[in-house]
Scaffold this active site. Structure first.
Site, PDB file in Angstrom:
ATOM      1  N   ASP A 174      -0.610  -0.364  10.555  1.00  0.00           N
ATOM      2  CA  ASP A 174      -0.232  -1.670  11.085  1.00  0.00           C
ATOM      3  C   ASP A 174       1.137  -2.107  10.583  1.00  0.00           C
ATOM      4  O   ASP A 174       1.665  -3.124  11.015  1.00  0.00           O
ATOM      5  CB  ASP A 174      -1.290  -2.723  10.706  1.00  0.00           C
ATOM      6  CG  ASP A 174      -2.359  -2.849  11.773  1.00  0.00           C
ATOM      7  OD1 ASP A 174      -2.183  -2.244  12.851  1.00  0.00           O
ATOM      8  OD2 ASP A 174      -3.353  -3.560  11.546  1.00  0.00           O
ATOM      9  N   ASP A 218     -15.809  -6.940   8.285  1.00  0.00           N
ATOM     10  CA  ASP A 218     -16.830  -5.957   7.927  1.00  0.00           C
ATOM     11  C   ASP A 218     -18.237  -6.571   7.948  1.00  0.00           C
ATOM     12  O   ASP A 218     -19.130  -6.087   8.647  1.00  0.00           O
ATOM     13  CB  ASP A 218     -16.524  -5.316   6.563  1.00  0.00           C
ATOM     14  CG  ASP A 218     -16.127  -6.326   5.497  1.00  0.00           C
ATOM     15  OD1 ASP A 218     -16.018  -7.521   5.809  1.00  0.00           O
ATOM     16  OD2 ASP A 218     -15.943  -5.924   4.341  1.00  0.00           O
ATOM     17  N   GLU A 231       0.855  -1.183   0.000  1.00  0.00           N
ATOM     18  CA  GLU A 231       0.000   0.000   0.000  1.00  0.00           C
ATOM     19  C   GLU A 231       0.897   1.242   0.000  1.00  0.00           C
ATOM     20  O   GLU A 231       1.160   1.800   1.056  1.00  0.00           O
ATOM     21  CB  GLU A 231      -0.906  -0.023   1.235  1.00  0.00           C
ATOM     22  CG  GLU A 231      -1.673  -1.326   1.352  1.00  0.00           C
ATOM     23  CD  GLU A 231      -2.611  -1.418   2.549  1.00  0.00           C
ATOM     24  OE1 GLU A 231      -3.670  -2.011   2.390  1.00  0.00           O
ATOM     25  OE2 GLU A 231      -2.271  -0.897   3.631  1.00  0.00           O
ATOM     26  N   ASP A 284     -10.616   2.299   3.672  1.00  0.00           N
ATOM     27  CA  ASP A 284      -9.333   1.650   3.426  1.00  0.00           C
ATOM     28  C   ASP A 284      -8.402   2.714   2.869  1.00  0.00           C
ATOM     29  O   ASP A 284      -8.851   3.706   2.295  1.00  0.00           O
ATOM     30  CB  ASP A 284      -9.486   0.535   2.389  1.00  0.00           C
ATOM     31  CG  ASP A 284     -10.330  -0.619   2.925  1.00  0.00           C
ATOM     32  OD1 ASP A 284     -10.605  -0.630   4.131  1.00  0.00           O
ATOM     33  OD2 ASP A 284     -10.702  -1.486   2.114  1.00  0.00           O
ATOM     34  N   LYS A 331      -7.398  -6.153  10.638  1.00  0.00           N
ATOM     35  CA  LYS A 331      -8.041  -4.852  10.497  1.00  0.00           C
ATOM     36  C   LYS A 331      -9.020  -4.568  11.640  1.00  0.00           C
ATOM     37  O   LYS A 331      -9.113  -3.432  12.106  1.00  0.00           O
ATOM     38  CB  LYS A 331      -8.766  -4.785   9.159  1.00  0.00           C
ATOM     39  CG  LYS A 331      -9.443  -3.462   8.969  1.00  0.00           C
ATOM     40  CD  LYS A 331     -10.112  -3.344   7.644  1.00  0.00           C
ATOM     41  CE  LYS A 331     -11.041  -2.155   7.667  1.00  0.00           C
ATOM     42  NZ  LYS A 331     -11.887  -2.113   6.482  1.00  0.00           N
TER      43      LYS A 331
HETATM   44  O1  LIG Z   1      -3.723  -6.403   9.588  1.00  0.00           O
HETATM   45  C1  LIG Z   1      -4.312  -5.615   8.848  1.00  0.00           C
HETATM   46  C2  LIG Z   1      -4.786  -5.996   7.592  1.00  0.00           C
HETATM   47  C3  LIG Z   1      -5.438  -5.054   6.797  1.00  0.00           C
HETATM   48  N1  LIG Z   1      -5.602  -3.782   7.230  1.00  0.00           N
HETATM   49  C4  LIG Z   1      -6.286  -2.796   6.358  1.00  0.00           C
HETATM   50  O2  LIG Z   1      -7.537  -3.278   5.922  1.00  0.00           O
HETATM   51  C5  LIG Z   1      -7.906  -2.644   4.720  1.00  0.00           C
HETATM   52  C6  LIG Z   1      -8.484  -3.642   3.730  1.00  0.00           C
HETATM   53  O3  LIG Z   1      -7.500  -4.487   3.243  1.00  0.00           O
HETATM   54  P1  LIG Z   1      -7.384  -4.896   1.709  1.00  0.00           P
HETATM   55  O4  LIG Z   1      -6.192  -5.738   1.555  1.00  0.00           O
HETATM   56  O5  LIG Z   1      -7.537  -3.693   0.870  1.00  0.00           O
HETATM   57  O6  LIG Z   1      -8.630  -5.842   1.548  1.00  0.00           O
HETATM   58  P2  LIG Z   1      -9.799  -5.819   0.490  1.00  0.00           P
HETATM   59  O7  LIG Z   1     -10.157  -7.231   0.214  1.00  0.00           O
HETATM   60  O8  LIG Z   1      -9.502  -4.967  -0.670  1.00  0.00           O
HETATM   61  O9  LIG Z   1     -10.907  -5.143   1.390  1.00  0.00           O
HETATM   62  C7  LIG Z   1     -12.269  -5.460   1.465  1.00  0.00           C
HETATM   63  O10 LIG Z   1     -12.530  -6.569   2.298  1.00  0.00           O
HETATM   64  C8  LIG Z   1     -12.015  -6.446   3.637  1.00  0.00           C
HETATM   65  C9  LIG Z   1     -12.392  -7.711   4.393  1.00  0.00           C
HETATM   66  O11 LIG Z   1     -13.663  -8.094   4.151  1.00  0.00           O
HETATM   67  C10 LIG Z   1     -12.580  -5.212   4.310  1.00  0.00           C
HETATM   68  O12 LIG Z   1     -11.951  -5.065   5.549  1.00  0.00           O
HETATM   69  C11 LIG Z   1     -12.276  -4.019   3.452  1.00  0.00           C
HETATM   70  O13 LIG Z   1     -12.761  -2.854   4.038  1.00  0.00           O
HETATM   71  C12 LIG Z   1     -12.871  -4.206   2.087  1.00  0.00           C
HETATM   72  O14 LIG Z   1     -12.592  -3.095   1.262  1.00  0.00           O
HETATM   73  C13 LIG Z   1      -6.660  -1.940   4.196  1.00  0.00           C
HETATM   74  O15 LIG Z   1      -6.798  -0.552   4.378  1.00  0.00           O
HETATM   75  C14 LIG Z   1      -5.560  -2.488   5.076  1.00  0.00           C
HETATM   76  O16 LIG Z   1      -4.536  -1.583   5.280  1.00  0.00           O
HETATM   77  C15 LIG Z   1      -5.136  -3.403   8.476  1.00  0.00           C
HETATM   78  O17 LIG Z   1      -5.273  -2.256   8.867  1.00  0.00           O
HETATM   79  N2  LIG Z   1      -4.511  -4.329   9.261  1.00  0.00           N
HETATM   80 MN   LIG Z   2      -8.933  -2.978  -0.842  1.00  0.00          MN
END
Ligand SMILES: O=c1ccn([C@@H]2O[C@H](COP(=O)(O)OP(=O)(O)O[C@H]3O[C@H](CO)[C@@H](O)[C@H](O)[C@H]3O)[C@@H](O)[C@H]2O)c(=O)[nH]1
Ligand SMILES: [Mn+2]
Length: 738
Positions: free
Chosen positions: A136, A454, A107, A294, A270
């Protein structure tokens, strides 16, 4: 005093969609006819017939749920102007905005920085806003970017407001190649140019910092990051932008938080990060509303907060029933025609708004405004918590319990922000031991126990009887990245499938919510629809193997030409596709987009979702834990624009074995039919035209894999995968014939 204006802040519009409903029932009727046909002809057929029957039974049940989900299509229209007429600016409620990031490589900080800038610049009184960034990854780069961004914000935010800039994430604003036209004033052109230069400077600074290993002078603030391990470090909290004594500086507050991590303590990905943000913000600003995004989801519409407030403060329904306002996930620079089938536009439109007519849209993890009270466990008509209970619920920090009690009572006055006075408390609530013995992650905050925190958190809210609303302003509220390429999409889909199944197979299963709590029955069905994504892989993969089986063994799985039932699968195929295509067209998408989604739907089910199921089996048998693998974010897919951008890519992942195997199976089957290598038919009938047609359809769906067989580099399926699949195909054929 509130100004008087009685027009509603939002309107609820119901759509009948009669044509869709008629088609849905025709499809249902055809599915049922197929089931009846299977039952009536059971005795003449063997095991494969039973498998087909069970798969079709699953598809039919799933279809019933789908009909229910789409039945009550409801849209909400919001009127921010009316809100501003009704409520004086200084009476608008405070909002805390949370941004999560977890890995400065996957990211890139420039992405997070743009998201933060877009939030700092939204149209809302700045002294009512605070932005909290959770890192994180505990990365000095992320922190450095925020500090630099905050300097740029001092120019950027006033500029956006002065000229009513529509897109306030600078990388998008300056990327649009739009140079001020002759119509613009000279002053604007001048300022625009300065702004662009400043942004370019900022960009270069971040790029330089990323390129160098010791990025910047380790002055006092940055020294905290020296010798730090990502998964083993103390808490770091830094106020990057604060109110200047007595007067407002025209910018919202900005706080950087990297919570404590220790190898032995579960950090709950998260969800854990969100809970730390909730607590620290509770101490610092304690706003009654919280937005979370995010790191890649920038605010694309400057009035987002106002739109959300129309819903959360709205008056025409009992406002206290609406727990959260969710904006759909929309992606920027999405490849044309959605080649990886992950833009989900049709799902958001028809399912999002369909479920809206029941209890309300799911919480999707980003682009959502929550009420702090609801996150703190309040039910629509709740009693009060006693002091003892508060301590047990929120943990041992007196400051936090007090602020939580205030929040639950609905007091919105902001505590003093000066970090000094609450520093100790902030560090305490961000420590990794703080949650032991409390209700965090179980009854309050973001829920633990699933990598799709979520949907689980949203479910726990709906369980209490709350409703939610999907808000779709004309100018999309938030835009983010979606993975491009095969492996990245597969990893994301697998994580979703596992996470959703984790909830289904736990005490949080929505069925209990309906029986013992306040989850409405049809809302429960909607949750079952999404929680069983992973399980769909089983019938889909079996059903995909059946036509190959029937051709190889020279039996038939679909009715033969001389039977009347021959027309059932044909009618089913035709109506379903017309129905689906019409939804794509009505959503403004192309037929190609429909076809890409169709293909990817089959591929994802056989690969990522299937492995999601394996992941759950491994978890249940105690062999391995599920992990949250962060999705890689690209600022723009333009790096790979051109003909190759939408081409499917592969890696060594075992996820690619099942689709490759199914493809090889069908190629073998079709070849054996073509060259007359089928064994003599037992029933004198043999395989039929429909079996061959189904087989050809599957090969078409697996086209990216067919190309992958001959591709090279990342566009080719690795040899090891091909060998494994060939082995499995051989095994399958031998078993069929024996
Ligand atoms: O240990 C962690 C892991 C992830 N994140 C954050 O969680 C967000 C979502 O992560 P991402 O890898 O972008 O996952 P996606 O699959 O794209 O996200 C979708 O699916 C996730 C799980 O269902 C949701 O949390 C997200 O909001 C949703 O956009 C990002 O901002 C990460 O930085 C953290 O803060 N800590
Ligand atoms: Mn995402």
């Amino acid at each position: 005093m509130a100004k008087s204006n009685s027009s509603p802040l939002y309107e609820r519009l119901e759509h009948k969609n009669t044509m869709h409903k008629v088609m849905e029932f025709i499809i249902l009727f055809l599915l049922l006819s197929l089931l009846v046909y299977r039952l009536l002809s059971f005795s003449n057929h063997g095991f494969a017939w039973l498998v087909a029957f069970l798969c079709e039974l699953w598809f039919t049940l799933y279809w019933v749920i789908t009909i229910s989900n789409k039945w009550s299509f409801v849209e909400y229209k919001t009127y921010p102007d009316r809100l501003l007429q009704r409520v004086a600016e200084h009476e608008l409620p405070p909002v805390d905005m949370f941004v999560t990031t977890a890995d400065s490589e996957l990211e890139p900080p420039i992405i997070t920085l743009n998201t933060v800038l877009s939030l700092l610049a939204v149209d809302y009184p700045t002294d009512k806003l605070a932005c909290y960034v959770s890192d994180d990854g505990c990365s000095p780069l992320t922190f450095y970017s925020l500090v630099e961004a905050s300097k740029f914000a001092k120019l950027w935010v006033p500029f956006c407001k002065k000229y009513n800039v529509q897109v306030r994430a600078p990388f998008r604003y300056f990327n649009n190649d739009a140079i001020p036209s002759s119509k613009n004033s000279g002053e604007f052109k001048q300022e625009w140019k300065t702004m662009k230069d400043e942004y370019m400077k900022l960009n270069r600074k971040i790029e330089d910092a990323v390129a160098k290993s010791i990025p910047f002078d380790l002055s006092e603030d940055f020294s905290l990051f020296s010798n730090i391990e990502r998964n083993n470090h103390p808490t770091i909290i830094k106020v990057v932008l604060d109110k200047e004594e007595g007067h407002s500086n025209g910018l919202p507050r900005l706080v950087y938080i990297s919570r404590e991590k220790r190898p032995k303590h579960p950090h709950h990905s998260k969800a854990g990060a969100m809970n730390v943000l909730t607590r620290v913000s509770g101490l610092m600003t304690n706003a009654p509303f919280m937005l979370n995004v995010d790191c890649d989801m920038f605010a694309n519409n400057p009035s987002v907060v106002l739109h959300a407030m129309c819903i959360l403060l709205g008056s025409n329904e009992n406002q206290n029933e609406i727990a959260f306002a969710q904006f759909p996930q929309i992606f920027y620079d999405g490849l044309k025609d959605d080649p990886f089938g992950n833009q989900m536009a049709v799902i958001w439109k028809y399912l999002g708004h369909g479920i809206q007519g029941i209890q309300g849209v799911f919480y999707a993890g980003t682009g959502c405004f929550h009420r702090r009270q609801v996150i703190y466990g309040l039910s629509p008509n709740n009693g009060k918590l006693g002091n003892q209970e508060l301590l047990k619920t929120f943990g041992n920090s007196k400051e936090l319990t007090k602020s939580a009690a205030d929040a639950l009572r609905g007091e919105t006055k902001c505590p003093s922000m000066l970090l000094k006075s609450i520093e100790a408390a902030a560090y305490q609530v961000a420590s990794c031991e703080y949650e032991y013995g409390t209700n965090w992650g179980r009854k309050v905050g973001w829920m633990y126990g699933s990598t799709t925190e979520d949907i689980l958190t949203g479910l726990s809210i709906h369980n209490r009887g709350w409703k939610s609303i999907i808000c779709t302003p004309d100018q999309p509220a938030f835009l983010g990245c979606t993975p491009t390429g095969g492996p990245a999409s597969m990893t994301q889909q697998k994580r979703w499938a596992t996470g959703l199944l984790e909830v289904l197979l736990s005490k949080n299963c929505p069925i209990f919510g309906t029986v013992f709590a306040h989850l409405q029955f049809r809302q429960c069905l909607a949750y079952l629809w999404i929680f069983t994504w992973g399980l769909r892989s089983l019938p889909e993969t079996c059903y995909a193997a059946l036509p190959a089986y029937s051709i190889i063994t020279n039996t038939h799985i679909f009715p033969k030409g001389q039977e009347l039932a021959f027309y059932i699968p044909i009618a089913l195929f035709v109506t379903t596709n017309i129905y689906n295509i019409s939804q794509y067209i009505q959503s403004g998408l192309s037929i190609r987009a429909w076809w890409n989604n169709q293909k990817m739907g089959r591929i994802t089910a056989m690969s990522a979702w299937l492995f999601g199921v394996f992941g759950i089996v491994l978890k249940l048998s105690g062999i391995s834990e599920t992990v949250f693998e962060v999705t890689k974010k690209d600022q723009s897919s333009s790096t790979e624009k051109g003909t190759e951008a939408g081409r499917f890519t592969f890696d060594e992942s075992p996820m690619f074995v099942p689709p490759t195997t199914v493809l090889l199976l069908h190629l073998t089957a079709l070849a054996s039919a073509l060259f007359g290598l089928q064994p003599p038919a037992h029933d004198g009938l043999g395989s039929g035209r429909l079996d061959v047609a189904a087989s050809v359809c599957l090969v078409l769906c697996l086209w990216p894999f067919l190309k992958g067989l001959f591709g090279s580099g990342k566009y080719g399926i690795p040899l090891s995968t091909i060998f494994k699949s060939a082995g499995l195909t051989l095994m399958f054929c031998t078993l069929c014939r024996s």
